[in-house]
Enzyme design. Sequence first.
Site, PDB file in Angstrom:
ATOM      1  N   HIS A  80       0.865  -1.191   0.000  1.00 31.35           N
ATOM      2  CA  HIS A  80       0.000   0.000   0.000  1.00 31.35           C
ATOM      3  C   HIS A  80       0.895   1.233   0.000  1.00 31.35           C
ATOM      4  O   HIS A  80       1.186   1.801   1.052  1.00 31.35           O
ATOM      5  CB  HIS A  80      -0.907  -0.023   1.236  1.00 31.35           C
ATOM      6  CG  HIS A  80      -1.969   1.027   1.228  1.00 31.35           C
ATOM      7  ND1 HIS A  80      -3.225   0.813   1.756  1.00 31.35           N
ATOM      8  CD2 HIS A  80      -1.983   2.302   0.765  1.00 31.35           C
ATOM      9  CE1 HIS A  80      -3.953   1.907   1.622  1.00 31.35           C
ATOM     10  NE2 HIS A  80      -3.211   2.830   1.024  1.00 31.35           N
ATOM     11  N   HIS A  82      -7.867  -6.120   7.422  1.00 30.24           N
ATOM     12  CA  HIS A  82      -7.621  -5.102   8.436  1.00 30.24           C
ATOM     13  C   HIS A  82      -7.835  -5.690   9.830  1.00 30.24           C
ATOM     14  O   HIS A  82      -8.932  -6.110  10.184  1.00 30.24           O
ATOM     15  CB  HIS A  82      -8.497  -3.852   8.288  1.00 30.24           C
ATOM     16  CG  HIS A  82      -7.847  -2.626   8.894  1.00 30.24           C
ATOM     17  ND1 HIS A  82      -6.992  -1.812   8.178  1.00 30.24           N
ATOM     18  CD2 HIS A  82      -7.894  -2.110  10.134  1.00 30.24           C
ATOM     19  CE1 HIS A  82      -6.560  -0.829   8.952  1.00 30.24           C
ATOM     20  NE2 HIS A  82      -7.089  -1.003  10.155  1.00 30.24           N
ATOM     21  N   GLU A 109      -2.593  -1.624  -3.186  1.00 34.25           N
ATOM     22  CA  GLU A 109      -3.696  -0.882  -2.578  1.00 34.25           C
ATOM     23  C   GLU A 109      -3.391   0.609  -2.581  1.00 34.25           C
ATOM     24  O   GLU A 109      -2.226   1.007  -2.500  1.00 34.25           O
ATOM     25  CB  GLU A 109      -3.894  -1.308  -1.124  1.00 34.25           C
ATOM     26  CG  GLU A 109      -4.185  -2.767  -0.908  1.00 34.25           C
ATOM     27  CD  GLU A 109      -4.355  -3.106   0.558  1.00 34.25           C
ATOM     28  OE1 GLU A 109      -4.957  -4.154   0.854  1.00 34.25           O
ATOM     29  OE2 GLU A 109      -3.871  -2.332   1.423  1.00 34.25           O
TER      30      GLU A 109
END
EC number: 2.6.99.2
Length: 237
Positions: free
Chosen positions: A43, A190, A70
């Site tokens: 990310h 997450h 991401e």
Amino acid sequence: MTKLSVNINKIATLRNARGHNRPDLLQAARDCERFGAQGITVHPRPDERHIRYQDVRDLKRMVTTELNVEGNPTPDFLDLVREVRPEQVTLVPDAPDAITSNAGWDTVRHQEYLQDVVADLKSLGARVSIFLDPVPELVRAAASTGTDRIELYTEDYARRYHADREQAIRPYREAAEVALELGLGLNAGHDLDLDNLAYLHQNLPGLAEVSIGHALICDALYMGLENTIQLYRRQLQ
């Protein structure tokens, strides 16, 4: 089978703390795959405080499983994924100063914008996933964007899991069922860890992939990277 994609952002954070190349991010990605990871997730953020844009370019050349990139689809991010062409792009609406991702997309409000971004990314041959809170209305709106998958944002599930895991999983199960009805692929991520992962896996129909970084890397400090990846894989069997 639900695949495990290992997010290596925290390895990059450790590397950047000293300004050299220790730990070696690319070698860590190779080792994650060798130890059983079925994908590598990164990310990159605009300030490059962990994953750098060049890391993404380098990883694309050597990842042999699947590279999942991401990020918030800013112009710079979109330029990067057009160049790199990862197997999967996960759209996350995080602010530049966010410590970590903290909300999913409002796919109703941002419907037209997401339609354009999804079409652009799919034209590159990438699979597209939209980071989403577990709300059936948002899942239905996500389907209208043309996305291939959604990724359920599981922080709330993880936070509530130990108090009442059935209540914690309920909205996620409902969202997963809607996604399945609409033909959307389903990812999740997450704050998933060795305590809460198996129950999530058992209760989300059609779960294709989980992306796990922070907890997995923390566990690896004590148990070793190879053993930890195998332990996470077992939770998905």
